[in-house]
Design a protein around this motif. Sequence first.
Motif, short mmCIF file in Angstrom:
data_model
loop_
_atom_site.label_atom_id
_atom_site.label_comp_id
_atom_site.label_asym_id
_atom_site.label_seq_id
_atom_site.Cartn_x
_atom_site.Cartn_y
_atom_site.Cartn_z
N SER A 40 16.17 85.59 -14.21
CA SER A 40 15.87 85.26 -12.81
C SER A 40 17.05 85.60 -11.91
O SER A 40 16.87 86.13 -10.81
N ASP A 160 8.86 87.21 -10.84
CA ASP A 160 9.59 86.32 -11.75
C ASP A 160 8.62 85.38 -12.45
O ASP A 160 8.23 84.36 -11.90
N GLU A 161 8.24 85.72 -13.64
CA GLU A 161 7.29 84.93 -14.44
C GLU A 161 6.08 84.49 -13.61
O GLU A 161 5.80 83.30 -13.49
MG MG Z 1 13.88 82.54 -15.09
#
Ligand code: MG
Length: 239
Positions: A40, A160-161
Motif C-alpha cells: 500500500s 489497493d486491494e
Molecule cells: Mg495494504
Amino acid sequence: MKVENLYKSFGKLDVLKGISATIEKGEVVAIIGPSGSGKSTFLRCLNLLETPTQGRIWVGTDEITEPKVNITKVRQNIGMVFQHFHLFPHKTVLENLTYAPVKVKGLTKEEAETKGMDLLRQVGLSDKANEYPSRLSGGQKQRVAIARALAMSPEIMLFDEPTSALDPEMVKEVLNVMKGLAHTGMTMVIVTHEMGFAREVADRVIFMDDGVLVEEAPPSEFFTSPTSKRAKDFLEKVL
Ligand code: MG
Ligand code: ADP
C-alpha cells in the motif's frame, strides 16, 4: 511510469527499501506479497499520497518527485481505488462522478454528466445514477468508485486491494469491471490477493516482501516457477 530506487520511512520504520520498477503504458501489473510488506505504501507513493523519503518517479517524461511539481495535477492523472470505496456519502452516484471533473478539471456540469453516465454504463450501474451510496451493495459501491476515478480521465489507475472488503459473491462483478478496463488498454497497477485474477489479467506480477521488490515475472512464470524462496513460501500459503 518509472520508479527508481524508492525509499519510504515512517520515523524509524523503513517500509520501502529501494524499489525500482518500470510500468509500461497499457500494462497491467499485479503487486502481491505478505501483509505489511509495503504494498500500500508503494502504491500511495506512486500518486504522492505519501512523499517518498528518497528516490524518483516519472510518469512518461515528467518527473513527479521533482520538488516544484504540482501534486494536485499529478493526482488528477493517476486514479486510485481503495479497499473501502471512499465515496461521498451525501452525494448521489452521479454527483460522486461529476464533482471533481467540474470542480478541478473545469468541465461543465453537462459535460461531466454525459461522461458520468457513460462511465456508469461501463460499470453496469446506469440505473443507480440518482441513488445514494448507502443504498448500494459493496460491489456496486466499488464499481462507482472505479467509475469516479475514471471520470478524471487518468492515464494510470491504481487499485489497493479493491475486493478485499467485499462479500465473496460481489468480488467477481468488480473484477469483471477491472478486466474490462484492462482490455481498453488502461495502465493499471493492482495490489491484490486474488491470485486467479492476477494470473488471468496481469501482464506481470511484482512480488514484494519486507519493503523490497523480490521478484517480477509474467504470471505464467511467477505462479508456476517462482525463483525466490520468499515467493515460494508465500505462494505455498495462499494457493
Ligand atoms: Mg495494504
Ligand atoms: P501492505 O499494504 O503490504 O500490507 P503497508 O504499506 O500498509 O503494507 O505497510 C507497511 C508497513 O508500514 C507496516 O508496518 C505499517 O504498519 C507501516 N505503515 C504504513 N503506513 C504508515 C504510516 N502512515 N505511519 C506509520 N507506519 C505506517
